[in-house]
Write a protein that holds these residues in place. Structure first.
Motif, PDB file in Angstrom:
ATOM      1  N   VAL A 182      38.654  33.248  38.513  1.00  0.00           N
ATOM      2  CA  VAL A 182      37.405  33.878  38.084  1.00  0.00           C
ATOM      3  C   VAL A 182      36.224  33.249  38.815  1.00  0.00           C
ATOM      4  N   ASP A 183      36.222  31.901  38.878  1.00  0.00           N
ATOM      5  CA  ASP A 183      35.137  31.211  39.590  1.00  0.00           C
ATOM      6  C   ASP A 183      35.045  31.668  41.042  1.00  0.00           C
ATOM      7  N   LYS A 184      36.209  31.878  41.643  1.00  0.00           N
ATOM      8  CA  LYS A 184      36.226  32.221  43.058  1.00  0.00           C
ATOM      9  C   LYS A 184      35.821  33.667  43.316  1.00  0.00           C
ATOM     10  N   TYR A 185      36.302  34.590  42.481  1.00  0.00           N
ATOM     11  CA  TYR A 185      36.146  36.006  42.799  1.00  0.00           C
ATOM     12  C   TYR A 185      35.081  36.752  42.007  1.00  0.00           C
ATOM     13  N   GLN A 186      34.606  36.163  40.907  1.00  0.00           N
ATOM     14  CA  GLN A 186      33.670  36.935  40.095  1.00  0.00           C
ATOM     15  C   GLN A 186      32.364  36.221  39.799  1.00  0.00           C
ATOM     16  N   LEU A 187      32.420  35.007  39.343  1.00  0.00           N
ATOM     17  CA  LEU A 187      31.201  34.370  38.872  1.00  0.00           C
ATOM     18  C   LEU A 187      30.186  34.160  39.983  1.00  0.00           C
ATOM     19  N   GLY A 198      39.926  45.806  45.329  1.00  0.00           N
ATOM     20  CA  GLY A 198      41.025  46.644  44.841  1.00  0.00           C
ATOM     21  C   GLY A 198      42.229  45.862  44.383  1.00  0.00           C
ATOM     22  N   GLU A 199      42.442  44.691  44.966  1.00  0.00           N
ATOM     23  CA  GLU A 199      43.599  43.886  44.600  1.00  0.00           C
ATOM     24  C   GLU A 199      43.243  42.911  43.476  1.00  0.00           C
ATOM     25  N   HIS A 200      44.288  42.269  42.923  1.00  0.00           N
ATOM     26  CA  HIS A 200      44.096  41.290  41.858  1.00  0.00           C
ATOM     27  C   HIS A 200      44.789  39.987  42.205  1.00  0.00           C
ATOM     28  N   VAL A 201      44.280  38.913  41.608  1.00  0.00           N
ATOM     29  CA  VAL A 201      44.934  37.609  41.655  1.00  0.00           C
ATOM     30  C   VAL A 201      45.532  37.365  40.280  1.00  0.00           C
ATOM     31  N   PHE A 202      46.820  37.067  40.230  1.00  0.00           N
ATOM     32  CA  PHE A 202      47.547  36.892  38.979  1.00  0.00           C
ATOM     33  C   PHE A 202      47.752  35.409  38.695  1.00  0.00           C
ATOM     34  N   SER A 203      47.714  35.056  37.409  1.00  0.00           N
ATOM     35  CA  SER A 203      47.856  33.651  37.007  1.00  0.00           C
ATOM     36  C   SER A 203      48.749  33.548  35.777  1.00  0.00           C
ATOM     37  N   LYS A 204      49.450  32.393  35.680  1.00  0.00           N
ATOM     38  CA  LYS A 204      50.301  32.153  34.518  1.00  0.00           C
ATOM     39  C   LYS A 204      49.587  31.314  33.463  1.00  0.00           C
ATOM     40  N   THR A 205      48.605  30.538  33.876  1.00  0.00           N
ATOM     41  CA  THR A 205      47.900  29.670  32.930  1.00  0.00           C
ATOM     42  C   THR A 205      46.412  29.993  32.917  1.00  0.00           C
ATOM     43  N   LEU A 206      45.762  29.610  31.812  1.00  0.00           N
ATOM     44  CA  LEU A 206      44.328  29.843  31.694  1.00  0.00           C
ATOM     45  C   LEU A 206      43.571  29.037  32.743  1.00  0.00           C
ATOM     46  N   GLU A 207      44.047  27.847  33.031  1.00  0.00           N
ATOM     47  CA  GLU A 207      43.373  27.009  34.026  1.00  0.00           C
ATOM     48  C   GLU A 207      43.382  27.699  35.396  1.00  0.00           C
ATOM     49  N   VAL A 235      42.704  38.897  37.741  1.00  0.00           N
ATOM     50  CA  VAL A 235      41.285  39.119  37.970  1.00  0.00           C
ATOM     51  C   VAL A 235      41.126  39.882  39.282  1.00  0.00           C
ATOM     52  N   SER A 236      40.165  40.764  39.331  1.00  0.00           N
ATOM     53  CA  SER A 236      39.935  41.574  40.518  1.00  0.00           C
ATOM     54  C   SER A 236      39.289  40.742  41.618  1.00  0.00           C
ATOM     55  N   THR A 237      39.745  40.973  42.840  1.00  0.00           N
ATOM     56  CA  THR A 237      39.128  40.301  43.980  1.00  0.00           C
ATOM     57  C   THR A 237      37.885  41.046  44.450  1.00  0.00           C
TER      58      THR A 237
END
Length: 346
Positions: free
Chosen positions: A332-337, A317-326, A312-314
């Motif tokens: 997403v809650d932190k950077y987009q919603l 320009g950068e992204h935060v990568f995740s291995k699980t949906l949780e 997900v985009s911060t």
């Protein structure tokens, strides 16, 4: 010897000496002209174009009319005596401040014409490439006003979709080069880069051939804000393809919307089914969506695989990568919603 003959010998010798002195003075003057900077050249330089078939006398006269040289007869004489007059080449030439007539004549003879440039930007669409070709006044326009399928036919690749096929780079060319010739260079360059990258690909990729790699590379190009993330983003898409997951990447949706996209992507857009909507259709889209860079092609064939399935985009320009949906939902809650939808969410 009679006095009369002595008198004629003296007169003849005097004339010969005078002619020799005059010739020496003229030679010095010609030399000074040829090797002194042309004083009429503006500080930002000048452009001079030799049309095919123009004689050296016409060239010298026009240079003098424009105030670039003072002694056109000297340039004409030098060109004829040296044989350069028969070797002058048509084209557009740059004349820099400080250039001498001798160096200018050398340039005309060598055919070192002025180079113009056109840059195909990484991530551009074919529409943007064609628009840049149309705007390039130094090009001769043969195909850029034609529909995409006709352009590809003119390049000998009828039936191919043009998107993604032209390598992004800066291309230098002399005035009068055709838009078709420049496109051919970009097409051939992309073909070579893609062929080499595919030959060195990582084993076991879920890609059927180099064209799939080109499609994936174009998505990576449009998703990447930080160059260092290219291979990691490629790894996410490869993992999702292997697991049969939807790619769910916004740039493909935007491409499929065409002129309906006005700058803000909405959930309605994400639900609208097109061949390029990777939220509604599995696998890769049918064609590339942009012109990928060599770095993005390399990221597609040699991805960095960490088992990550989401990013997900911060917003910077950068992204935060995740291995699980949780983990992803927390990102997403932190950077987009908290600020509304922005950037891609895979």
């Amino acid at each position: 010897m009679s006095a009369r003959w002595r008198r004629w010998l003296l007169i003849g010798g005097g004339l010969a000496l005078a002619l020799a002195v005059a010739a020496a003075v003229a030679a010095v003057d010609v030399f000074r002209f040829l090797h002194s900077p042309m004083e009429g050249v503006p500080d930002d330089g000048a452009i001079y174009r030799i049309e095919p078939g123009t004689p050296v006398a016409g060239i010298a006269a026009e240079l003098a009319e424009r105030g670039l040289i003072e002694r056109p007869s000297y340039l004409r004489l030098t060109a004829r005596l040296s044989g350069a007059a028969r070797r002058l080449q048509a084209g557009e030439y740059a004349i820099e401040p400080g250039m001498t007539p001798y160096r200018l004549l050398e340039r005309f003879e060598s055919g070192r014409v002025k180079q113009h440039s056109l840059t195909i930007i990484e991530g551009w669409t074919f529409h943007q490439v064609v628009s840049a070709l149309r705007d390039a006044q130094a090009l001769t326009h043969e195909v850029s006003d034609q529909p995409p399928e006709r352009i590809m036919e003119s390049l000998g690749h009828g039936g191919e979709h043009p998107e993604g096929r032209f390598f992004p780079d800066t291309y230098n060319f002399p005035r009068g080069t055709t838009d078709r010739a420049l496109l051919q260079r970009a097409y051939d360059r992309m073909a070579r880069v893609l062929e080499r990258a595919w030959a060195e690909r990582q084993a076991g990729l879920p890609l059927d051939g180099p064209y799939d790699a080109l499609i994936l590379a174009s998505i990576i190009e449009r998703e990447t804000g930080v160059p260092e993330e290219r291979r990691r983003i490629g790894g996410v898409f490869v993992e999702r393809l292997e697991q049969g997951m939807l790619l769910q990447t916004d740039p493909t949706v935007i491409y499929g919307l065409g002129g309906d996209y006005t700058g803000d992507i909405t959930y309605e857009h994400l639900r609208r089914d097109t061949p390029y909507n990777t939220y509604t259709r599995a696998g890769l889209p049918p064609t590339p969506i942009a012109m990928p860079s060599e770095a993005s092609i390399e990221a597609a064939v040699d991805p960095e695989r960490r088992g990550e399935l989401y990013f997900v985009s911060t917003g910077e320009g950068e992204h935060v990568f995740s291995k699980t949906l949780e983990e992803h939902e927390r990102a997403v809650d932190k950077y987009q919603l908290d600020r509304g939808r922005g950037g891609s969410e895979e």
